[in-house]
Enzyme design. Structure first.
Site, PDB file in Angstrom:
ATOM      1  N   HIS A 156      13.083  -4.669   4.377  1.00  0.00           N
ATOM      2  CA  HIS A 156      12.061  -5.024   5.371  1.00  0.00           C
ATOM      3  C   HIS A 156      10.796  -4.168   5.232  1.00  0.00           C
ATOM      4  O   HIS A 156       9.745  -4.550   5.717  1.00  0.00           O
ATOM      5  CB  HIS A 156      12.632  -4.996   6.792  1.00  0.00           C
ATOM      6  CG  HIS A 156      12.786  -3.636   7.382  1.00  0.00           C
ATOM      7  ND1 HIS A 156      13.865  -2.837   7.137  1.00  0.00           N
ATOM      8  CD2 HIS A 156      11.990  -2.921   8.217  1.00  0.00           C
ATOM      9  CE1 HIS A 156      13.726  -1.697   7.788  1.00  0.00           C
ATOM     10  NE2 HIS A 156      12.593  -1.722   8.456  1.00  0.00           N
TER      11      HIS A 156
ATOM     12  N   LYS B  96       6.132  -4.956   5.649  1.00  0.00           N
ATOM     13  CA  LYS B  96       5.196  -4.254   6.541  1.00  0.00           C
ATOM     14  C   LYS B  96       3.766  -4.471   6.066  1.00  0.00           C
ATOM     15  O   LYS B  96       3.487  -4.428   4.869  1.00  0.00           O
ATOM     16  CB  LYS B  96       5.529  -2.759   6.600  1.00  0.00           C
ATOM     17  CG  LYS B  96       6.854  -2.514   7.323  1.00  0.00           C
ATOM     18  CD  LYS B  96       7.099  -1.069   7.592  1.00  0.00           C
ATOM     19  CE  LYS B  96       8.509  -0.847   8.114  1.00  0.00           C
ATOM     20  NZ  LYS B  96       8.634  -0.763   9.547  1.00  0.00           N
TER      21      LYS B  96
ATOM     22  N   ASP C 194      20.946   4.668   2.776  1.00  0.00           N
ATOM     23  CA  ASP C 194      20.360   3.876   3.866  1.00  0.00           C
ATOM     24  C   ASP C 194      18.844   3.717   3.714  1.00  0.00           C
ATOM     25  O   ASP C 194      18.292   2.679   4.049  1.00  0.00           O
ATOM     26  CB  ASP C 194      20.683   4.568   5.207  1.00  0.00           C
ATOM     27  CG  ASP C 194      20.232   3.758   6.409  1.00  0.00           C
ATOM     28  OD1 ASP C 194      20.522   2.550   6.440  1.00  0.00           O
ATOM     29  OD2 ASP C 194      19.580   4.324   7.312  1.00  0.00           O
TER      30      ASP C 194
ATOM     31  N   HIS D 279      14.132   1.597   0.709  1.00  0.00           N
ATOM     32  CA  HIS D 279      12.788   1.631   1.286  1.00  0.00           C
ATOM     33  C   HIS D 279      11.858   2.590   0.525  1.00  0.00           C
ATOM     34  O   HIS D 279      10.743   2.221   0.140  1.00  0.00           O
ATOM     35  CB  HIS D 279      12.831   2.054   2.754  1.00  0.00           C
ATOM     36  CG  HIS D 279      13.710   1.188   3.614  1.00  0.00           C
ATOM     37  ND1 HIS D 279      13.880  -0.150   3.402  1.00  0.00           N
ATOM     38  CD2 HIS D 279      14.464   1.469   4.705  1.00  0.00           C
ATOM     39  CE1 HIS D 279      14.703  -0.652   4.317  1.00  0.00           C
ATOM     40  NE2 HIS D 279      15.071   0.320   5.118  1.00  0.00           N
TER      41      HIS D 279
HETATM   42  C1  BG6 Z   1      16.860   0.488   8.314  1.00  0.00           C
HETATM   43  C2  BG6 Z   1      17.836   1.625   8.341  1.00  0.00           C
HETATM   44  O1  BG6 Z   1      16.904  -0.175   7.090  1.00  0.00           O
HETATM   45  O2  BG6 Z   1      15.541   0.999   8.533  1.00  0.00           O
HETATM   46  C3  BG6 Z   1      17.750   2.417   9.637  1.00  0.00           C
HETATM   47  O3  BG6 Z   1      19.165   1.122   8.199  1.00  0.00           O
HETATM   48  C4  BG6 Z   1      16.321   2.823   9.916  1.00  0.00           C
HETATM   49  O4  BG6 Z   1      18.580   3.567   9.582  1.00  0.00           O
HETATM   50  C5  BG6 Z   1      15.370   1.647   9.782  1.00  0.00           C
HETATM   51  O5  BG6 Z   1      16.269   3.367  11.226  1.00  0.00           O
HETATM   52  C6  BG6 Z   1      13.934   2.098   9.869  1.00  0.00           C
HETATM   53  O6  BG6 Z   1      13.114   0.971   9.884  1.00  0.00           O
HETATM   54  P1  BG6 Z   1      11.707   1.022  10.641  1.00  0.00           P
HETATM   55  O7  BG6 Z   1      11.072  -0.276  10.296  1.00  0.00           O
HETATM   56  O8  BG6 Z   1      12.039   1.173  12.092  1.00  0.00           O
HETATM   57  O9  BG6 Z   1      10.994   2.211  10.096  1.00  0.00           O
END
Ligand code: BG6
Length: 489
Positions: free
Chosen positions: A175, A179, A232, A237
């Site tokens: 995800h 952004k 994670d 990310h």
């Molecule tokens: C998720 C993780 O993929 O991303 C979580 O599993 C994390 O641990 C989250 O809190 C953070 O996403 P964002 O968009 O809130 O920064």
């Protein structure tokens, strides 16, 4: 581009992700009138619930994730009318009858199976969809992270899902790529001439990528103990952000052109050695402390956590990219829970000027720095040196700011809204290809192996700080500081 009519199936329909992110995202697109009138959302779960019981659950668990400003009772009702709940045991191929009955059999439709389930179910669900004749050529499948636990399990998922769906039907979601600021980074790099000549080892001293969260792991230690910050956050990310910063210009914005370039970056990451594994990778775990004034427990004291847990809630590391453009430029990646602040940012620091002609207050000289902020607000900041008004030639750091919210009044879209629309449109650019996923696992796997053989616990850090001091020492060895440490008091 208008969407064609669709059946969107959420496996894990009663789960946290569906309630917190997926249904609110679809409501937002319903509210924006993006969805065709007869488009349907079919939520699949293990629990025997009636349609009304499920909608009550949506009201309780999903509705609070829609702001009052965006909530409209009539629209909410028409949104709920699109939803059908189906009870199904994903592992039992004979329990797909109700789902089959709900799906419209029409090649002109888009059919999407979104697997918001543990990855251990991905292969089984795909097989059972195929057995029941549901995995048609006009179907797509979305895989939520974690996409495996290591290289071997990721390869297995790729192979097993690949037996049912072709690569162009598979949407591996990260995800962070949805952004706004990440896409703006693409625009910044490839829509302007300004940065390209400077975007290389000759002019860039180092790059820092931080995703810090104030949030702890309370309520999710069950998942977190099987994962940890490396799996994670970093494997996906942070590495995806690194790819967008470091990749060469793709020949076009098409999915494979972009993914080819990201893959090259992942494959050029310098492999770790036993020495760099010991020196350049720091893992930490939060202890009790205060976050923004509120007292919080340590990870081992979180509800459901193993009191001897060795799960890392923080990781910082130094990466290098072995290419002509980047050789010798350190990329420092860092992520942690229960940190001093919630922020996500990329800091590109340029080299110092080669020679100064200014003799007054030379110690306030700072190298130029470009900060791409992803969270909490989205924007760009370019730090320059400027003359202070008045007598004498005194220079001082000054900032050029671009706040996306201020500059563009257009309505915002959450990452999941954008990515769901892309899935429904069949646009794969912002999704990971199988070879990218495997290359990312191949690079981080030696860290996992090293930690497994190492008896040491993660380094404790107090909740509400920026992580263990070892993370400052890591960057300090290159004569550098994390951005918050370098900022004037
Ligand atoms: C998720 C993780 O993929 O991303 C979580 O599993 C994390 O641990 C989250 O809190 C953070 O996403 P964002 O968009 O809130 O920064």
């Amino acid at each position: 581009m208008a969407l064609s009519d669709f059946d969107l199936v959420f496996f894990g329909g009663s789960g946290d992700l569906a309630m917190r992110k997926l249904l609110p995202a679809m409501y937002a697109r319903h509210r924006a009138k993006d969805l065709p009138p007869t488009a349907r959302i079919i939520c699949v779960g293990r629990h025997e619930s009636s349609q009304q019981e499920y909608l009550d659950m949506v009201e309780t668990n999903s509705r609070p994730h829609i702001s009052d400003e965006h909530f409209d009772a009539t629209l909410w009702q028409t949104f709920c009318d699109r939803i059908t709940y189906v009870t199904l045991n994903a592992s039992d191929d004979t329990s797909y009858g109700d789902l089959t009955a709900q799906l419209r059999n029409d090649p002109a439709l888009t059919r999407v199976f979104y697997l918001a389930t543990p990855p251990s179910l991905f292969a089984e669900i795909c097989k059972n969809l195929a057995k029941n004749g549901l995995a048609t050529s006009y179907s797509r499948v979305v895989l939520e992270k974690p996409l495996g636990r290591d290289l071997e399990s990721a390869k297995l998922i790729n192979a097993e899902v690949g037996q049912v769906f072709t690569e162009s039907q598979i949407f591996r979601i990260d995800h962070y790529l949805g952004k706004e600021a990440v896409q703006n980074l693409l625009a910044l790099r490839f829509g302007n001439v300004l940065f390209e000549p400077l975007w290389r080892r000759e002019w860039i001293s180092d790059v820092q990528i931080t995703i810090a969260e104030e949030l702890g792991c309370g309520g999710r230690t069950g998942y977190y103990d099987t994962s940890g910050a490396l799996r994670d956050m970093l494997q996906n990310h942070l590495l995806q952000l690194l790819c967008i910063v470091a990749m060469e210009s793709p020949v076009s914005i098409s999915a494979d052109a972009v993914r080819d370039e990201k893959l090259k970056v992942l494959r050029s990451l310098k492999p770790f050695t036993q020495t760099t594994l010991a020196q350049d990778v720091i893992r930490g775990q939060y202890r009790g402390g205060h976050v923004k004034g509120a007292e919080v427990p340590g990870y081992r004291k979180e509800e459901g956590a193993d009191p001897d847990s060795r799960t890392e809630t923080f990781v910082a590391l130094k990466a290098e990219i072995d290419t002509w453009r980047w050789a010798g430029v350190p990329f420092f990646l860092r992520t942690g829970k229960r940190m001093a602040d919630s922020l996500a940012e990329i800091v590109v620091r340029f080299k110092s000027i080669p020679h100064s002609i200014f003799t007054q207050n030379t110690n306030s000289f700072q190298p130029n720095c470009l900060v791409i902020r992803l969270q909490p607000d989205e924007g760009l900041q370019l730090n320059l040196m400027a003359k202070t008004p008045g007598d004498g030639m005194r220079l001082k750091p000054a900032e050029l700011e671009l706040d996306f919210r201020e500059s563009f009044k257009a309505p915002r879209m959450d990452a999941y809204e954008r990515l769901l629309l892309d899935v429904l449109r069949g646009q794969l650019t912002l999704f990971m290809r199988s070879d990218e996923l495997e290359a990312a696992w191949a690079w981080v796997e030696p860290i996992l192996d090293f930690w497994e053989q190492d008896d040491a616990d993660p380094i404790p850090y107090t909740a509400g700080t920026w992580g263990p001091a070892a993370a400052s020492a890591l960057i300090g060895r290159d004569g550098l500081q994390w951005r918050e440490e370098a900022l004037p008091e």
